[in-house]
Design an enzyme around this catalytic site. Structure first.
Site, mmCIF file in Angstrom:
data_model
loop_
_atom_site.group_PDB
_atom_site.id
_atom_site.type_symbol
_atom_site.label_atom_id
_atom_site.label_comp_id
_atom_site.label_asym_id
_atom_site.label_seq_id
_atom_site.Cartn_x
_atom_site.Cartn_y
_atom_site.Cartn_z
ATOM 1 N N LYS A 69 4.962 2.021 -20.176
ATOM 2 C CA LYS A 69 5.482 2.735 -19.025
ATOM 3 C C LYS A 69 6.888 3.232 -19.338
ATOM 4 O O LYS A 69 7.738 2.481 -19.791
ATOM 5 C CB LYS A 69 5.497 1.821 -17.801
ATOM 6 C CG LYS A 69 5.631 2.555 -16.478
ATOM 7 C CD LYS A 69 5.345 1.645 -15.298
ATOM 8 C CE LYS A 69 5.333 2.433 -13.997
ATOM 9 N NZ LYS A 69 5.047 1.587 -12.831
ATOM 10 N N GLU A 121 -3.243 -5.998 -0.135
ATOM 11 C CA GLU A 121 -2.711 -6.186 1.214
ATOM 12 C C GLU A 121 -3.610 -7.058 2.079
ATOM 13 O O GLU A 121 -3.118 -7.866 2.882
ATOM 14 C CB GLU A 121 -2.506 -4.820 1.888
ATOM 15 C CG GLU A 121 -1.391 -3.988 1.289
ATOM 16 C CD GLU A 121 -1.812 -3.194 0.054
ATOM 17 O OE1 GLU A 121 -0.943 -2.517 -0.532
ATOM 18 O OE2 GLU A 121 -3.008 -3.265 -0.320
ATOM 19 N N ARG A 142 -4.089 -0.908 5.327
ATOM 20 C CA ARG A 142 -5.251 -1.399 4.587
ATOM 21 C C ARG A 142 -5.676 -2.793 5.056
ATOM 22 O O ARG A 142 -6.785 -3.222 4.789
ATOM 23 C CB ARG A 142 -4.936 -1.428 3.091
ATOM 24 C CG ARG A 142 -4.335 -0.158 2.570
ATOM 25 C CD ARG A 142 -4.206 -0.149 1.076
ATOM 26 N NE ARG A 142 -5.422 0.333 0.463
ATOM 27 C CZ ARG A 142 -5.593 0.463 -0.848
ATOM 28 N NH1 ARG A 142 -4.633 0.110 -1.672
ATOM 29 N NH2 ARG A 142 -6.715 0.917 -1.344
#
Length: 620
Positions: free
Chosen positions: A285, A368, A396
């Protein structure tokens, strides 16, 4: 002699196929330079896109996404290279700006963007549906899902894999493994992938051990048992491979995601395998920009910055940071306070809490639903869990909030960051729905602060005094102090007296409402302003007392009109007037001030509504 430039607005699939590996390497370097230069001016998701340059280039070389093949980006914030390769280079000048190009896939921008995405974990189910549709219609082509390892902390991925496995569908799952989602990855899947990274020689070693075992078949010797133990150990080191293949999904990798030769070989190999394939690609990344490689979380979603030294230009103090500091102070005095955060540690201002109280900080990853039900278990076990994430991500877990927390009347504190319009991330991230979905859950209280100091008082109340579930919504950005930070649960506050019209504001909007009221006064309208810090339950009596005097009412909220504060008030309070809220639509990306003006939710829009309503009849 000037070096040949490859990158241009009109690159095609055929152009990429014509490039040799040296040309592909040059192209990747040019793309990185373009991204770093562009995002430094506009802000955006930098580290994730720098990490997938070679991978995205090779996918566009091996597949034709404008013809038979399809690509679905999980979350979508890693789609910048894809946008460059599909004719949208010029759009980066307006990236994430009002009326400009989105930082996520958008269907209206390109035929190659199949879905408007912004939440993690959806790509495998979407790819399964696309592949099934192709199969039913007898169409050619492969459905490619590019998904990060962080998404595998969420359950939807496994539901999709369960349905994808043991089929003949042409689905290629690209597992982009960079060890990072937004925060550092956590959990068992992350640990398993770490083992794989340390086991690159597995496939070769497995084959060699298998050959040797064949020589000792049936001998029953200690050597045979020892070799079988080695083979099982290798198998254990590749549990993701075993897991995928046990579902009927062919596993390839891990592959160096920055090596064009490896990528081309394995992607083309995957194309020739019948049925679903998972290709495990290891990337870095922030690749190619030292500041992003060194601090990938900082450069995940970054404001504009200085390219030379990586210095970012962001707000020094914000609601997230204020919340995090207040929570640390409360936790220092109460050992029952624990924090649950679904992969948003830094974004929600909780890095300090995680450092000070690591044994009381639980990062559940991008999960979540689990975070909320896990918090319910903590609450039932005698702790006070504070669940912190963005307003849009908490959507969610709606069923879990309703069923596992509220229905059991458990003391869980929900802290919803980025309420209202955070702006530049666009319609998947706008926090203008939480008053509607939270306010309609029985027994769940909802608070909205107007300033840092009021947030501090609310948090203290929610944690130390409240009984049952409670949510606090607060915006992104700097303090909105306007001199009315007193807080008493369930009670509205009269901030300004007037005779012509009553304006009721929920906390987030109070500062703009007070400014608008003062400007309307200059034009002869006497405005009474009431602040609702407790948005559910609503103090109807204070509002009725005011409207009995003024006869006219405007409600102002950073939420959609349907199901919001205004609807609840007008259903109980008899007065002429209107609801000032956002329309029931998905609001696109843009600068927050621009969007507020566009929907007449800024100071001028509120002032205009006040003057228009005050000019009508006083009859109820």
């Amino acid at each position: 002699m000037e070096k040949r430039k490859i990158l241009n607005e009109n690159l095609t699939h055929a152009d990429l196929k014509d490039l040799d590996f040296e040309g592909l390497t040059m192209l990747s370097s040019e793309i990185r330079d373009f991204l770093i230069g562009g995002v430094s001016k506009t802000g955006g998701h930098l580290a994730s896109n720098l990490g997938v340059v070679e991978l995205t280039v090779m996918l566009h070389r091996c597949f034709d996404f404008k013809k038979d093949d399809r690509i679905i980006f999980d979350v979508g914030h890693q789609c910048y290279v894809h946008k460059i390769l599909t004719g949208r280079m010029s759009g980066f000048e307006s990236l994430r700006k009002t009326g400009g190009m989105s930082g996520f896939p958008r269907r209206e921008e390109s035929e190659t963007d199949l879905f408007d995405t912004g939440h993690s974990g959806t790509s495998l189910s979407l790819a399964d549906g696309i592949a099934t549709a192709k199969m039913l219609k007898g169409e050619e082509g492969t459905s490619v899902a590019l998904i990060g390892d962080g998404a595998f902390t969420g359950g939807l991925c496994y539901e999709a894999l369960n349905n994808i496995g043991n089929t003949k569908k042409n689905i290629l799952i690209i597992l982009n493994d960079n060890g990072m989602s937004i925060s550092k990855n956590v959990g068992a899947m992350s640990n398993l992938l770490t083992k794989v990274r340390a086991s690159r020689g597995y496939n070769k070693a497995k084959a060699e051990v298998k050959d040797v075992l064949g020589l000792f078949k049936g001998v029953g010797s200690a050597m045979e048992r020892g070799l079988r133990h080695i083979k099982n150990g290798l198998k254990g080191a590749m549990v993701p491979s075993v897991f995928a293949e046990s579902l009927g999904i062919t596993y390839l990798g891990p592959v160096d995601g920055h090596d064009f030769k490896q990528l081309e070989y394995y992607i083309n190999s995957a194309k020739n395998i019948e049925g679903p394939v998972m290709l495990h690609v290891k990337t870095v990344k922030g690749k190619g920009y030292s500041h992003a490689e060194g601090e990938p979380s900082k450069f995940h979603g970054v404001s504009h910055f200085e390219v030379d030294n990586g210095t970012t230009h962001s707000i020094k103090a914000d609601f997230s940071g204020s919340f995090g500091m207040d929570l640390c102070l409360l936790a220092s005095k109460n050992e029952r306070i624990v924090t649950v955060c679904p992969a948003m540690t830094k974004g929600c201002g909780l890095s300090g809490f995680a450092e000070c109280y690591p044994e009381r900080f639980f990062d559940c990853g991008i999960a979540e639903e689990h975070a909320v039900t896990f918090a319910a278990g903590l609450a039932r076990g005698g702790f006070i869990p504070v669940v912190a994430t963005y307003s849009t991500f908490m959507q969610r877990a709606y069923d879990e909030i309703w069923h596992d927390v509220a229905m059991n009347n458990l003391h869980v504190v929900f802290c919803l960051d980025r309420a209202g319009l955070p702006g530049t991330d666009g319609k998947t991230h706008q926090g203008i729905y939480d008053l509607s979905y939270m306010g309609n859950i029985p027994g769940l209280a909802v608070l909205s602060p107007s300033s840092f100091s009021e947030l501090s008082k609310m948090l203290s109340y929610a944690v130390e005094e409240h009984e049952g579930p409670i949510a606090i919504r607060y915006p992104k950005g700097k303090d909105r102090e306007c001199g009315f930070s007193d807080f008493t649960f369930g009670k509205a506050m009269l901030c300004k007296e007037g005779t012509d019209i009553t304006v009721v504001s929920e906390g987030i909007m109070l500062k703009d409402v007070l400014i608008a009221a003062a400007e309307a006064e200059k034009e002869g309208v006497s405005v009474e302003v009431i602040k609702l810090s407790t948005v559910s339950p609503i103090d109807f009596e204070t509002i009725k007392k005011s409207t009995a005097k003024t006869g006219k009412l405007i409600t102002v909220e950073a939420n959609t009109e349907r199901g919001g504060m205004g609807e609840a008030i007008f259903s109980s309070v008899r007065a002429k007037g209107r609801i000032k809220a956002f329309p029931d639509i998905f609001i696109e990306h843009g600068e927050t001030d621009d969007l507020l003006k566009m929907y007449e939710m800024d100071k001028e829009g509120i002032k205009k509504a006040i003057i228009e309503e005050a000019g009508g009849s006083n009859e109820a």
